[in-house]
Design a protein around this motif. Structure first.
Motif, PDB file in Angstrom:
ATOM      1  N   VAL A 188     105.411 -46.421  36.601  1.00  0.00           N
ATOM      2  CA  VAL A 188     105.854 -47.234  35.457  1.00  0.00           C
ATOM      3  C   VAL A 188     105.032 -48.514  35.361  1.00  0.00           C
ATOM      4  N   GLU A 189     104.802 -49.172  36.495  1.00  0.00           N
ATOM      5  CA  GLU A 189     104.012 -50.408  36.463  1.00  0.00           C
ATOM      6  C   GLU A 189     102.598 -50.140  35.953  1.00  0.00           C
ATOM      7  N   LEU A 190     102.022 -49.002  36.339  1.00  0.00           N
ATOM      8  CA  LEU A 190     100.668 -48.675  35.901  1.00  0.00           C
ATOM      9  C   LEU A 190     100.627 -48.358  34.411  1.00  0.00           C
ATOM     10  N   VAL A 191     101.616 -47.631  33.923  1.00  0.00           N
ATOM     11  CA  VAL A 191     101.675 -47.345  32.485  1.00  0.00           C
ATOM     12  C   VAL A 191     101.812 -48.643  31.682  1.00  0.00           C
ATOM     13  N   LEU A 192     102.642 -49.558  32.152  1.00  0.00           N
ATOM     14  CA  LEU A 192     102.803 -50.836  31.449  1.00  0.00           C
ATOM     15  C   LEU A 192     101.481 -51.610  31.417  1.00  0.00           C
ATOM     16  N   ALA A 193     100.757 -51.585  32.525  1.00  0.00           N
ATOM     17  CA  ALA A 193      99.466 -52.282  32.575  1.00  0.00           C
ATOM     18  C   ALA A 193      98.474 -51.638  31.598  1.00  0.00           C
ATOM     19  N   LEU A 194      98.493 -50.315  31.509  1.00  0.00           N
ATOM     20  CA  LEU A 194      97.580 -49.626  30.594  1.00  0.00           C
ATOM     21  C   LEU A 194      97.940 -49.928  29.139  1.00  0.00           C
ATOM     22  N   TRP A 195      99.213 -49.976  28.825  1.00  0.00           N
ATOM     23  CA  TRP A 195      99.614 -50.335  27.460  1.00  0.00           C
ATOM     24  C   TRP A 195      99.160 -51.764  27.134  1.00  0.00           C
ATOM     25  N   GLU A 196      99.261 -52.636  28.107  1.00  0.00           N
ATOM     26  CA  GLU A 196      98.801 -54.012  27.881  1.00  0.00           C
ATOM     27  C   GLU A 196      97.292 -54.049  27.670  1.00  0.00           C
ATOM     28  N   SER A 197      96.560 -53.151  28.351  1.00  0.00           N
ATOM     29  CA  SER A 197      95.097 -53.122  28.203  1.00  0.00           C
ATOM     30  C   SER A 197      94.696 -52.757  26.781  1.00  0.00           C
ATOM     31  N   ALA A 198      95.547 -51.998  26.094  1.00  0.00           N
ATOM     32  CA  ALA A 198      95.250 -51.664  24.698  1.00  0.00           C
ATOM     33  C   ALA A 198      95.289 -52.909  23.825  1.00  0.00           C
TER      34      ALA A 198
END
Length: 427
Positions: free
Chosen positions: A158-168
């Motif tokens: 979950v933390e990694l998915v949130l970071a990837l969404w923020e990268s967008a």
């Protein structure tokens, strides 16, 4: 019934493809391919939107379901299915279940953010771990990890998915070195209109509730009693406060299995007829997989043995969902039925998720009572047959809730997060 609490309930519908009962496919309104029919799915989306409902949920299926206890053993992949429905609707939220045990975080982050983009900010992710070994075999794994490892992986996922969404949004690469994942990169999908897709957590274990309080926007809970629901509601809100979040930022939405009729007798007759049209062993098979114990080996006319009840609430016990097991255990303890009586009463009371059999007026009473009592922020309604059950919700239940000031007359936001934040009540 308490009347102190004001505000609006949140109403989602867990579509369960054709309905929660295995005989749903026999509805004269359906045909053999309805579960993959684009006309059927567009109709479901438009009907939900006609009632200004908050969201539609669809479970994933990383393995073919067992029809012995799965009323909808086959289904389309949720994000693809909802992308199709998104094109036919404008406001209703679209929540896809996806496992952190078997998916890849980069791929899933990209799929969900893509759904969020094509739906205009209406996507949600129902976070689950997978506990069935046959699903692991489909991914080349010898078995499913134990529960603690699944939740450790889920937290990092979950933390990694949130970071990837923020990268967008930021365009900055994510550099991650964790216990389960190593990743360098960023998403090139447009950022979300609603900040990020909504996070829903579905586990009822202690680790699941803590995760919900820390990160989730909503919890798809399993509650059979109002007293138990109040306790779990307060627990998750407390976890949210401990994490520095406003307690109202996480919404509690238990599932509610429905059979509705113009009179209570008619609703019971409908429930009985639908159950009798399904396999005779279905209820026993469903209970067996839910509690991890073959109830066919029990004396049907005796009460549940103490060792079976003790195993149901043991976190180390391998069977089923902890949330379902806890709610089933509480119900058996409360009513002390024989095995046969329990299987019969679940036609009307539910098992795992709570059940409701009655009129739209009685359902409005039930929703108002649990909401005003501080047990829920709303419900995920689960009709026995979706094709006509959803229409009764939209055309009869929603208007009753509106008359009581408990539900919106029209959408006031155009994103799923806006629905949850803008129309949720306050205490």
């Amino acid at each position: 019934m308490s009347s102190a609490r004001e505000g609006h309930v949140i109403l989602g519908v867990n579509v369960l493809v054709l309905g929660y009962l295995p005989a749903a496919w026999q509805s004269p309104r359906l045909h053999r391919d309805s579960f993959v029919d684009d006309v059927y799915w567009r109709g479901i989306g438009r009907t939900a939107e006609r009632g200004a409902l908050d969201a539609l949920f669809l479970a994933d299926a990383p393995a073919l379901g067992d029809p012995a206890y799965d009323g909808n053993a086959g289904r389309l992949e949720p994000t693809v299915n909802w992308a199709h429905v998104a094109a036919a609707t404008e406001r209703v939220g679209l929540i896809a279940t996806a496992s952190t045990t078997l998916n890849d975080p980069f791929d899933l982050a990209q799929r969900l953010l893509s759904l969020d983009h094509v739906s205009g900010g209406r996507a949600g992710w129902n976070i689950v771990t997978t506990r069935a070994a046959p699903a692991a075999w489909n991914f080349g794994l010898p078995d499913i990890p134990d529960r603690d490892r699944r939740y450790e992986r889920a937290a990092e996922f979950v933390e990694l998915v949130l970071a990837l969404w923020e990268s967008a949004e930021t365009g900055a690469d994510v550099r991650h070195r964790g216990e389960f994942f190593t990743l360098d990169g960023r998403l090139r999908v447009p950022p979300s209109r609603q900040g990020r897709p909504v996070l829903v957590q579905a586990g009822g274990s202690a680790a699941g509730r803590a995760l919900a309080g820390h990160r989730a926007d909503a919890v798809f809970a399993a509650e059979l009693t109002k007293e138990g629901a109040i306790g779990h509601y307060r627990e998750v809100k407390r976890y949210a406060a401990d994490a520095g979040r406003p307690p109202e930022s996480v919404k509690i939405l238990p599932g509610l299995l429905l059979s509705l009729g113009s009179t209570e007798a008619e609703a019971r007759r409908r429930s009985d007829e639908l159950h009798d049209l399904g396999p005779a062993s279905y209820s026993a098979q469903w209970l067996s997989q839910a509690i991890g114990y073959d109830v066919a080996t029990l004396d049907l006319d005796a009460k549940f043995p103490e060792d079976v009840l003790a195993a149901i609430v043991d976190p180390a016990h391998a069977g089923g969902s902890i949330g379902f097991r806890q709610s089933i255990h509480a119900q058996i303890r409360r009513t002390e039925p024989t095995v046969r009586e329990y299987l019969r009463q679940t036609r009307y009371t539910g098992s795992g998720h709570s059940g409701f059999v009655g009129t739209p007026e009685q359902l409005a009473d039930h929703i108002e009572d649990w909401y005003r009592s501080g047990a829920v922020d709303g419900f995920n309604l689960q009709p026995d047959v979706l094709a006509d059950g959803l229409e009764v919700i939209v055309d009869e239940v929603v208007p009753l809730l509106r008359k009581r000031g408990l539900f919106r007359h029209e959408y006031t936001a155009d994103t799923l997060r806006g629905h949850l934040q803008g129309d949720a009540g306050h205490e």
